[in-house]
Design a protein around this motif. Structure first.
Motif, PDB file in Angstrom:
ATOM      1  N   ILE A 128      48.258 -21.161  19.026  1.00  0.00           N
ATOM      2  CA  ILE A 128      46.641 -21.508  18.990  1.00  0.00           C
ATOM      3  C   ILE A 128      46.761 -19.742  20.332  1.00  0.00           C
ATOM      4  O   ILE A 128      46.987 -19.794  20.781  1.00  0.00           O
ATOM      5  CB  ILE A 128      45.587 -21.481  19.259  1.00  0.00           C
ATOM      6  N   ILE A 129      46.322 -18.192  19.060  1.00  0.00           N
ATOM      7  CA  ILE A 129      46.437 -17.166  20.330  1.00  0.00           C
ATOM      8  C   ILE A 129      44.851 -16.482  20.394  1.00  0.00           C
ATOM      9  O   ILE A 129      43.589 -16.493  19.204  1.00  0.00           O
ATOM     10  CB  ILE A 129      47.428 -15.917  19.908  1.00  0.00           C
ATOM     11  N   VAL A 130      44.078 -16.790  21.839  1.00  0.00           N
ATOM     12  CA  VAL A 130      43.053 -16.333  21.495  1.00  0.00           C
ATOM     13  C   VAL A 130      42.843 -15.123  22.412  1.00  0.00           C
ATOM     14  O   VAL A 130      43.352 -14.901  23.725  1.00  0.00           O
ATOM     15  CB  VAL A 130      42.448 -17.629  23.133  1.00  0.00           C
ATOM     16  N   SER A 131      42.264 -13.904  22.007  1.00  0.00           N
ATOM     17  CA  SER A 131      42.525 -12.557  22.366  1.00  0.00           C
ATOM     18  C   SER A 131      41.271 -12.287  21.975  1.00  0.00           C
ATOM     19  O   SER A 131      40.084 -12.947  21.405  1.00  0.00           O
ATOM     20  CB  SER A 131      43.464 -11.730  21.562  1.00  0.00           C
ATOM     21  N   LYS A 132      40.480 -10.912  22.975  1.00  0.00           N
ATOM     22  CA  LYS A 132      38.904  -9.863  22.493  1.00  0.00           C
ATOM     23  C   LYS A 132      38.646  -9.779  20.866  1.00  0.00           C
ATOM     24  O   LYS A 132      37.641  -9.953  21.073  1.00  0.00           O
ATOM     25  CB  LYS A 132      38.904  -9.271  23.285  1.00  0.00           C
ATOM     26  N   TYR A 133      40.194  -9.942  19.880  1.00  0.00           N
ATOM     27  CA  TYR A 133      39.846  -9.330  18.741  1.00  0.00           C
ATOM     28  C   TYR A 133      40.043 -10.704  18.072  1.00  0.00           C
ATOM     29  O   TYR A 133      39.624 -10.414  16.434  1.00  0.00           O
ATOM     30  CB  TYR A 133      41.173  -8.681  18.206  1.00  0.00           C
ATOM     31  N   GLY A 134      39.831 -11.812  18.633  1.00  0.00           N
ATOM     32  CA  GLY A 134      39.660 -13.317  17.684  1.00  0.00           C
ATOM     33  C   GLY A 134      40.374 -14.486  17.930  1.00  0.00           C
ATOM     34  O   GLY A 134      41.106 -14.205  19.019  1.00  0.00           O
ATOM     35  N   ILE A 135      40.291 -15.450  17.598  1.00  0.00           N
ATOM     36  CA  ILE A 135      41.515 -16.376  17.243  1.00  0.00           C
ATOM     37  C   ILE A 135      42.073 -16.104  16.361  1.00  0.00           C
ATOM     38  O   ILE A 135      41.530 -16.636  15.183  1.00  0.00           O
ATOM     39  CB  ILE A 135      40.479 -17.912  17.631  1.00  0.00           C
ATOM     40  N   PHE A 136      43.065 -16.703  15.792  1.00  0.00           N
ATOM     41  CA  PHE A 136      44.591 -16.691  15.721  1.00  0.00           C
ATOM     42  C   PHE A 136      44.804 -17.945  15.470  1.00  0.00           C
ATOM     43  O   PHE A 136      45.761 -18.465  16.159  1.00  0.00           O
ATOM     44  CB  PHE A 136      45.352 -15.604  15.715  1.00  0.00           C
ATOM     45  N   VAL A 137      45.118 -18.979  14.608  1.00  0.00           N
ATOM     46  CA  VAL A 137      45.298 -19.708  13.723  1.00  0.00           C
ATOM     47  C   VAL A 137      47.133 -19.752  13.673  1.00  0.00           C
ATOM     48  O   VAL A 137      46.679 -19.188  11.752  1.00  0.00           O
ATOM     49  CB  VAL A 137      44.373 -20.729  13.901  1.00  0.00           C
ATOM     50  N   VAL A 138      48.170 -20.091  13.665  1.00  0.00           N
ATOM     51  CA  VAL A 138      49.276 -19.489  13.565  1.00  0.00           C
ATOM     52  C   VAL A 138      50.321 -20.929  13.233  1.00  0.00           C
ATOM     53  O   VAL A 138      50.383 -22.035  13.626  1.00  0.00           O
ATOM     54  CB  VAL A 138      50.395 -19.045  14.408  1.00  0.00           C
ATOM     55  N   GLU A 139      50.797 -21.262  11.487  1.00  0.00           N
ATOM     56  CA  GLU A 139      51.788 -22.095  11.179  1.00  0.00           C
ATOM     57  C   GLU A 139      53.188 -21.458  11.131  1.00  0.00           C
ATOM     58  O   GLU A 139      52.859 -20.551   9.936  1.00  0.00           O
ATOM     59  CB  GLU A 139      50.820 -22.527   9.777  1.00  0.00           C
ATOM     60  N   PHE A 187      41.217 -16.598  12.205  1.00  0.00           N
ATOM     61  CA  PHE A 187      41.888 -15.892  11.319  1.00  0.00           C
ATOM     62  C   PHE A 187      43.186 -16.491  10.810  1.00  0.00           C
ATOM     63  O   PHE A 187      43.976 -17.384  11.925  1.00  0.00           O
ATOM     64  CB  PHE A 187      42.875 -14.472  12.066  1.00  0.00           C
ATOM     65  N   SER A 188      43.094 -16.695  10.203  1.00  0.00           N
ATOM     66  CA  SER A 188      44.964 -17.582  10.087  1.00  0.00           C
ATOM     67  C   SER A 188      45.500 -17.249   9.374  1.00  0.00           C
ATOM     68  O   SER A 188      45.818 -16.228   8.359  1.00  0.00           O
ATOM     69  CB  SER A 188      44.013 -18.745   8.609  1.00  0.00           C
ATOM     70  N   VAL A 189      46.843 -17.174  10.163  1.00  0.00           N
ATOM     71  CA  VAL A 189      48.622 -16.855  10.113  1.00  0.00           C
ATOM     72  C   VAL A 189      49.110 -17.542   9.112  1.00  0.00           C
ATOM     73  O   VAL A 189      49.714 -18.407   9.974  1.00  0.00           O
ATOM     74  CB  VAL A 189      48.384 -15.923  11.688  1.00  0.00           C
ATOM     75  N   ILE A 190      49.880 -17.454   8.429  1.00  0.00           N
ATOM     76  CA  ILE A 190      51.542 -18.404   8.333  1.00  0.00           C
ATOM     77  C   ILE A 190      52.412 -17.112   8.209  1.00  0.00           C
ATOM     78  O   ILE A 190      52.775 -15.815   7.595  1.00  0.00           O
ATOM     79  CB  ILE A 190      51.075 -18.770   6.668  1.00  0.00           C
ATOM     80  N   TYR A 208      44.061 -24.289   6.602  1.00  0.00           N
ATOM     81  CA  TYR A 208      43.043 -24.033   6.170  1.00  0.00           C
ATOM     82  C   TYR A 208      42.458 -25.339   7.471  1.00  0.00           C
ATOM     83  O   TYR A 208      40.987 -25.219   7.595  1.00  0.00           O
ATOM     84  CB  TYR A 208      42.841 -23.956   4.722  1.00  0.00           C
ATOM     85  N   LYS A 209      42.914 -26.374   6.955  1.00  0.00           N
ATOM     86  CA  LYS A 209      42.230 -27.714   7.956  1.00  0.00           C
ATOM     87  C   LYS A 209      42.669 -27.362   9.428  1.00  0.00           C
ATOM     88  O   LYS A 209      41.380 -27.924   9.815  1.00  0.00           O
ATOM     89  CB  LYS A 209      43.116 -28.535   6.718  1.00  0.00           C
ATOM     90  N   HIS A 210      43.948 -26.551   9.728  1.00  0.00           N
ATOM     91  CA  HIS A 210      43.295 -26.123  10.967  1.00  0.00           C
ATOM     92  C   HIS A 210      42.248 -25.790  11.375  1.00  0.00           C
ATOM     93  O   HIS A 210      41.916 -25.578  12.800  1.00  0.00           O
ATOM     94  CB  HIS A 210      44.969 -25.445  11.654  1.00  0.00           C
ATOM     95  N   VAL A 211      42.066 -24.387  10.883  1.00  0.00           N
ATOM     96  CA  VAL A 211      41.156 -23.703  11.400  1.00  0.00           C
ATOM     97  C   VAL A 211      39.467 -24.083  11.612  1.00  0.00           C
ATOM     98  O   VAL A 211      38.719 -23.709  12.384  1.00  0.00           O
ATOM     99  CB  VAL A 211      40.965 -22.560  10.008  1.00  0.00           C
ATOM    100  N   LYS A 212      39.612 -25.003  10.109  1.00  0.00           N
ATOM    101  CA  LYS A 212      37.951 -25.597   9.983  1.00  0.00           C
ATOM    102  C   LYS A 212      38.144 -26.620  11.304  1.00  0.00           C
ATOM    103  O   LYS A 212      36.879 -26.493  11.528  1.00  0.00           O
ATOM    104  CB  LYS A 212      37.987 -26.502   8.625  1.00  0.00           C
ATOM    105  N   THR A 213      39.078 -27.687  11.411  1.00  0.00           N
ATOM    106  CA  THR A 213      39.090 -28.408  13.049  1.00  0.00           C
ATOM    107  C   THR A 213      38.809 -27.395  14.000  1.00  0.00           C
ATOM    108  O   THR A 213      37.753 -27.973  14.990  1.00  0.00           O
ATOM    109  CB  THR A 213      40.289 -28.683  13.094  1.00  0.00           C
ATOM    110  N   LEU A 214      38.927 -25.990  14.184  1.00  0.00           N
ATOM    111  CA  LEU A 214      38.706 -25.771  15.665  1.00  0.00           C
ATOM    112  C   LEU A 214      37.963 -24.668  15.282  1.00  0.00           C
ATOM    113  O   LEU A 214      36.852 -24.480  16.372  1.00  0.00           O
ATOM    114  CB  LEU A 214      40.193 -24.464  15.682  1.00  0.00           C
ATOM    115  N   GLN A 215      37.305 -24.601  14.388  1.00  0.00           N
ATOM    116  CA  GLN A 215      35.932 -23.459  14.138  1.00  0.00           C
ATOM    117  C   GLN A 215      34.634 -24.727  14.410  1.00  0.00           C
ATOM    118  O   GLN A 215      34.148 -24.440  15.045  1.00  0.00           O
ATOM    119  CB  GLN A 215      35.845 -23.066  13.053  1.00  0.00           C
TER     120      GLN A 215
END
Length: 207
Positions: free
Chosen positions: A19-30, A84-87, A66-73
Motif C-alpha cells: 500500500i502506497i499512501v501519498s498526497k496523490y492518492g492511495i495505491f493498492v498494489v498486487e 487506485f488499483s495497480v497490478i 478489487y476486494k483489496h481496494v474495497k476493503t481498504l476504502q
C-alpha cells in the motif's frame, strides 16, 4: 510503502502486497511473480499461465485486487477516486493478450503512479490513513499467515467447482432451453449472455 498487510473482512481476511499512501492518492498494489506466457482480459474470471505445453489457471488479479481496494476504502472511509488499483507482473513472463488497464510490468507500474499528479490528500489525511491501516491490520505472524492461507484455499476450491465459459472464461449458469428441438433440456450458458453466447452440455450426473 506499507508491505504485506492482512486486513479483516466479513468472510475472513484479505492480504494486500503493498500500500502506497501519498498526497496523490492511495495505491493498492498486487504483485504477481510468474513465468511463461500470460493470457487474460479485464472481464475474465480466470487467467491462464502457459509454460511450454502446460496451462495453469489463476484468479484474475484485477478482481482479486478489487476486494483489496474495497476493503481498504471502507476501512479508511475514503472516496473511490482517491484510491487506485495497480497490478504488477514481475519475473520472466510476457503477456500474449493486450494488458488491461492498471496491469503493468515494473517500469509501467512506476510510470502509472507518476502519472497521478493531482493532489488528493493533505498531510493530515496521509498521516491518519497510515495510522488506521497500521491499527487495523493483523499482526504479522505465522498464525495470521496460516489463517489467511486457509481462507484463500477455501476460495480457490469454491472457484474450481464453478463451470467456466470456454469462450470468455466467466462463470457459467445452469439454464433450461425454452424452445426449439431441445426445449426443456438443461445446459450451461455463459453468465454474460447475450454479450457472450458460450454454452456447454449439462449432464445430470453433475448434480
Amino acid at each position: 510503502m506499507i508491505k504485506n498487510v492482512t486486513l479483516p473482512t466479513e468472510d475472513g481476511t484479505t492480504q494486500i502486497d503493498h500500500i502506497i499512501v501519498s498526497k496523490y492518492g492511495i495505491f493498492v498494489v498486487e504483485t504477481k511473480n510468474m513465468k511463461g506466457w500470460i493470457f487474460g482480459s479485464e472481464r475474465q474470471k480466470m487467467w491462464t499461465q502457459k509454460i511450454f505445453k502446460y496451462n495453469t489457471k489463476f484468479q484474475n488479479p484485477l478482481h482479486q485486487n478489487y476486494k483489496h481496494v474495497k476493503t481498504l476504502q471502507n476501512m479508511l472511509n475514503i472516496e473511490p477516486e482517491k484510491i487506485f488499483s495497480v497490478i504488477v507482473f514481475v519475473g520472466d513472463c510476457k503477456f500474449k493478450t493486450a494488458m488491461p488497464a492498471n496491469v503493468n510490468y515494473p517500469r509501467g507500474y512506476i510510470n502509472f503512479i507518476k502519472s497521478k499528479n493531482k493532489i488528493l490528500l493533505s498531510k493530515a489525511e496521509i498521516k491518519e490513513a497510515i495510522r488506521i491501516i497500521e491499527f487495523g491490520r493483523f499482526e504479522r505472524s505465522y498464525k495470521t499467515h496460516r489463517e489467511h492461507v486457509r481462507h484463500v484455499k477455501q476460495i480457490v476450491e469454491e472457484k474450481q467447482d464453478a463451470v467456466t465459459c470456454p469462450k470468455c472464461g466467466n462463470v457459467m449458469i445452469l439454464r433450461t432451453a425454452k424452445k426449439g428441438p431441445n426445449a426443456g433440456t438443461q445446459f450451461w450458458g455463459c453468465s454474460t449472455f447475450p454479450k457472450c453466447r458460450g454454452t456447454l452440455k449439462y449432464s445430470a450426473t453433475e448434480s
